[in-house]
Design a protein around this motif. Structure first.
Motif, PDB file in Angstrom:
ATOM      1  N   GLY A 173       0.914  -1.146  -0.138  1.00 18.90           N
ATOM      2  CA  GLY A 173       0.043  -0.120   0.034  1.00 18.90           C
ATOM      3  C   GLY A 173       0.760   1.191   0.123  1.00 18.90           C
ATOM      4  N   GLU A 174       1.827   1.254   0.707  1.00 21.24           N
ATOM      5  CA  GLU A 174       2.913   2.373   0.882  1.00 21.24           C
ATOM      6  C   GLU A 174       3.380   2.775  -0.581  1.00 21.24           C
ATOM      7  OE1 GLU A 174       5.432   1.509   4.217  1.00 21.24           O
ATOM      8  OE2 GLU A 174       3.586   1.590   5.644  1.00 21.24           O
ATOM      9  N   TRP A 175       4.010   1.437  -1.153  1.00 19.63           N
ATOM     10  CA  TRP A 175       4.547   1.571  -2.446  1.00 19.63           C
ATOM     11  C   TRP A 175       3.589   2.293  -3.411  1.00 19.63           C
ATOM     12  CZ3 TRP A 175       4.283   0.011  -7.406  1.00 19.63           C
ATOM     13  CH2 TRP A 175       5.158   0.134  -8.290  1.00 19.63           C
ATOM     14  N   PHE A 176       2.361   1.548  -3.476  1.00 15.56           N
ATOM     15  CA  PHE A 176       1.428   2.150  -4.706  1.00 15.56           C
ATOM     16  C   PHE A 176       0.997   3.408  -4.125  1.00 15.56           C
ATOM     17  CE2 PHE A 176       1.011  -2.073  -5.738  1.00 15.56           C
ATOM     18  CZ  PHE A 176       0.305  -2.275  -7.099  1.00 15.56           C
ATOM     19  N   ALA A 199       1.330   9.155  -5.984  1.00 20.67           N
ATOM     20  CA  ALA A 199       1.312  10.683  -5.764  1.00 20.67           C
ATOM     21  C   ALA A 199       2.410  10.754  -6.891  1.00 20.67           C
ATOM     22  CB  ALA A 199       2.114  10.846  -4.271  1.00 20.67           C
ATOM     23  N   ARG A 200       3.246  10.333  -7.374  1.00 21.15           N
ATOM     24  CA  ARG A 200       4.120  10.751  -8.453  1.00 21.15           C
ATOM     25  C   ARG A 200       3.531  10.657  -9.836  1.00 21.15           C
ATOM     26  NH1 ARG A 200       9.444   7.128  -6.450  1.00 21.15           N
ATOM     27  NH2 ARG A 200       9.585   6.911  -8.613  1.00 21.15           N
ATOM     28  N   GLY A 201       2.431  10.340  -9.986  1.00 18.60           N
ATOM     29  CA  GLY A 201       1.570  10.102 -11.046  1.00 18.60           C
ATOM     30  C   GLY A 201       1.933   8.883 -12.200  1.00 18.60           C
ATOM     31  N   GLU A 202       2.603   7.743 -11.445  1.00 15.86           N
ATOM     32  CA  GLU A 202       2.980   6.540 -12.037  1.00 15.86           C
ATOM     33  C   GLU A 202       1.779   5.574 -12.185  1.00 15.86           C
ATOM     34  OE1 GLU A 202       7.037   4.817 -11.535  1.00 15.86           O
ATOM     35  OE2 GLU A 202       7.420   6.429 -10.304  1.00 15.86           O
ATOM     36  N   LEU A 203       0.889   5.687 -11.219  1.00  9.76           N
ATOM     37  CA  LEU A 203      -0.288   4.811 -11.147  1.00  9.76           C
ATOM     38  C   LEU A 203      -1.497   5.469 -10.708  1.00  9.76           C
ATOM     39  CD1 LEU A 203       1.318   2.406  -8.478  1.00  9.76           C
ATOM     40  CD2 LEU A 203       1.007   2.004 -10.945  1.00  9.76           C
ATOM     41  N   ARG A 204      -2.781   5.193 -11.218  1.00 10.66           N
ATOM     42  CA  ARG A 204      -3.851   5.703 -10.818  1.00 10.66           C
ATOM     43  C   ARG A 204      -4.147   5.201  -9.557  1.00 10.66           C
ATOM     44  NH1 ARG A 204      -8.676   3.012 -10.963  1.00 10.66           N
ATOM     45  NH2 ARG A 204      -8.824   0.932 -11.524  1.00 10.66           N
ATOM     46  N   PRO A 205      -4.886   6.011  -8.764  1.00  5.44           N
ATOM     47  CA  PRO A 205      -5.344   5.661  -7.620  1.00  5.44           C
ATOM     48  C   PRO A 205      -6.284   4.416  -7.334  1.00  5.44           C
ATOM     49  CG  PRO A 205      -6.105   8.107  -8.048  1.00  5.44           C
ATOM     50  CD  PRO A 205      -5.715   7.353  -9.115  1.00  5.44           C
ATOM     51  N   PRO A 216       2.837 -13.720 -19.461  1.00  8.31           N
ATOM     52  CA  PRO A 216       3.096 -12.133 -19.696  1.00  8.31           C
ATOM     53  C   PRO A 216       1.679 -11.532 -19.799  1.00  8.31           C
ATOM     54  CG  PRO A 216       4.393 -13.685 -21.088  1.00  8.31           C
ATOM     55  CD  PRO A 216       3.336 -14.607 -20.215  1.00  8.31           C
ATOM     56  N   GLU A 217       0.643 -12.204 -20.522  1.00 13.52           N
ATOM     57  CA  GLU A 217      -0.704 -11.547 -20.428  1.00 13.52           C
ATOM     58  C   GLU A 217      -1.396 -11.278 -19.063  1.00 13.52           C
ATOM     59  OE1 GLU A 217      -2.316 -10.655 -23.188  1.00 13.52           O
ATOM     60  OE2 GLU A 217      -0.754 -11.481 -24.417  1.00 13.52           O
ATOM     61  N   VAL A 218      -1.020 -12.102 -18.104  1.00 13.69           N
ATOM     62  CA  VAL A 218      -1.420 -12.064 -16.784  1.00 13.69           C
ATOM     63  C   VAL A 218      -0.878 -10.469 -16.282  1.00 13.69           C
ATOM     64  CG1 VAL A 218      -1.786 -12.645 -14.616  1.00 13.69           C
ATOM     65  CG2 VAL A 218      -1.936 -14.047 -16.337  1.00 13.69           C
ATOM     66  N   GLU A 219       0.740 -10.670 -16.603  1.00 13.89           N
ATOM     67  CA  GLU A 219       1.441  -9.409 -16.008  1.00 13.89           C
ATOM     68  C   GLU A 219       0.651  -8.137 -16.735  1.00 13.89           C
ATOM     69  OE1 GLU A 219       5.241 -10.785 -16.809  1.00 13.89           O
ATOM     70  OE2 GLU A 219       5.375 -11.866 -14.742  1.00 13.89           O
ATOM     71  N   TYR A 220       0.406  -8.155 -18.014  1.00 14.31           N
ATOM     72  CA  TYR A 220       0.076  -6.858 -18.684  1.00 14.31           C
ATOM     73  C   TYR A 220      -1.410  -6.599 -18.044  1.00 14.31           C
ATOM     74  CZ  TYR A 220      -1.497  -3.833 -22.243  1.00 14.31           C
ATOM     75  OH  TYR A 220      -1.971  -2.587 -22.563  1.00 14.31           O
ATOM     76  N   ALA A 221      -2.072  -7.528 -17.879  1.00 20.06           N
ATOM     77  CA  ALA A 221      -3.599  -7.345 -17.272  1.00 20.06           C
ATOM     78  C   ALA A 221      -3.601  -6.321 -15.884  1.00 20.06           C
ATOM     79  CB  ALA A 221      -4.359  -8.715 -17.328  1.00 20.06           C
ATOM     80  N   VAL A 222      -2.650  -6.769 -15.196  1.00 19.98           N
ATOM     81  CA  VAL A 222      -2.313  -6.440 -13.654  1.00 19.98           C
ATOM     82  C   VAL A 222      -1.993  -4.850 -14.088  1.00 19.98           C
ATOM     83  CG1 VAL A 222      -1.306  -6.434 -11.637  1.00 19.98           C
ATOM     84  CG2 VAL A 222      -2.224  -8.466 -12.586  1.00 19.98           C
ATOM     85  N   TRP A 223      -0.931  -4.873 -14.912  1.00 20.38           N
ATOM     86  CA  TRP A 223      -0.548  -3.431 -15.258  1.00 20.38           C
ATOM     87  C   TRP A 223      -1.514  -2.453 -15.672  1.00 20.38           C
ATOM     88  CZ3 TRP A 223       2.187   0.583 -14.125  1.00 20.38           C
ATOM     89  CH2 TRP A 223       2.318   1.639 -15.018  1.00 20.38           C
ATOM     90  N   ALA A 224      -2.409  -2.951 -16.783  1.00 21.53           N
ATOM     91  CA  ALA A 224      -3.577  -2.427 -17.438  1.00 21.53           C
ATOM     92  C   ALA A 224      -4.290  -1.649 -16.162  1.00 21.53           C
ATOM     93  CB  ALA A 224      -4.056  -3.073 -18.216  1.00 21.53           C
ATOM     94  N   ILE A 225      -4.726  -2.470 -15.074  1.00 24.26           N
ATOM     95  CA  ILE A 225      -5.622  -2.165 -14.175  1.00 24.26           C
ATOM     96  C   ILE A 225      -5.225  -0.809 -13.652  1.00 24.26           C
ATOM     97  CG2 ILE A 225      -6.571  -2.752 -11.931  1.00 24.26           C
ATOM     98  CD1 ILE A 225      -6.700  -5.568 -13.182  1.00 24.26           C
TER      99      ILE A 225
END
Length: 189
Positions: free
Chosen positions: A128-131, A136-142, A177-186
């Protein structure tokens, strides 16, 4: 047996029993038979069958999250998030009995809700802290902390369940690879 040895023997026995006969097979008398601990000792350490289930769940879930934590580093989020998903899948392959136990115990309603949310929040706090920092740095959506397990990792959970149901027939490496991409896409911004 010393206290720590008794507890460990019961936990090991619980995993063995679940892997051989499912959650239904894990009774206090069976735990005593397989672990070598007395019924009274099991009740002393765990309080009940549900106490054994809860302790094994907490230990296994913490181990799963612990397997993911080394991915949390200074790399860009677009590399760390897929790595988290991959480490989760690696743990499922390495610890299929624990993984299956975590899934079965969760849906069977055997984990006492009292304290479960606090436990999961504590164990998942580094994630949670990493996310939060990356958001906050704009690398991920909330994404709220509760959603990291339930929503963000949903593709991983589904593929893990399919793999556990048919380890020979479900090629986890091929779909990884598809699973990893799907998690990133979220979570990508």
């Amino acid at each position: 047996m010393a206290n720590g040895a008794t507890r460990e023997a019961v936990m090991s026995a619980a995993l063995r029993i679940v892997s051989e006969g499912g959650l239904e097979a894990m009774t206090i008398s069976r735990l005593a038979e397989v672990s070598g601990a007395s019924n009274g000792s099991i009740y002393h350490h765990f309080g009940s069958r549900g106490g054994v289930v809860g302790a094994l769940y907490r230990e296994s879930f913490a181990e799963l999250v612990g397997a993911m934590l080394p991915a949390l580093d200074d790399r860009p989020a677009w590399t760390v998030v897929p790595d988290l998903a991959g480490r989760f899948l690696d743990w499922v392959v390495a610890e299929p009995t624990r993984a299956e136990f975590v899934y079965r115990a969760s849906v069977a309603g055997l984990i006492e809700e009292n304290g479960k949310a606090e436990f999961k929040a504590r164990v998942m706090a580094p994630l949670g802290e990493w996310f939060a920092a990356r958001t906050a740095r704009g690398e991920l959506r909330p994404v709220p902390l509760w959603a990291l397990d339930a929503v963000v990792m949903a593709p991983v959970h589904e593929c893990a369940r399919r793999y556990l149901a048919d380890p020979e027939g479900f090629d986890l490496k091929a779909i990884r690879p598809e699973v990893e991409y799907a998690v990133w896409a979220i979570v990508r911004p």
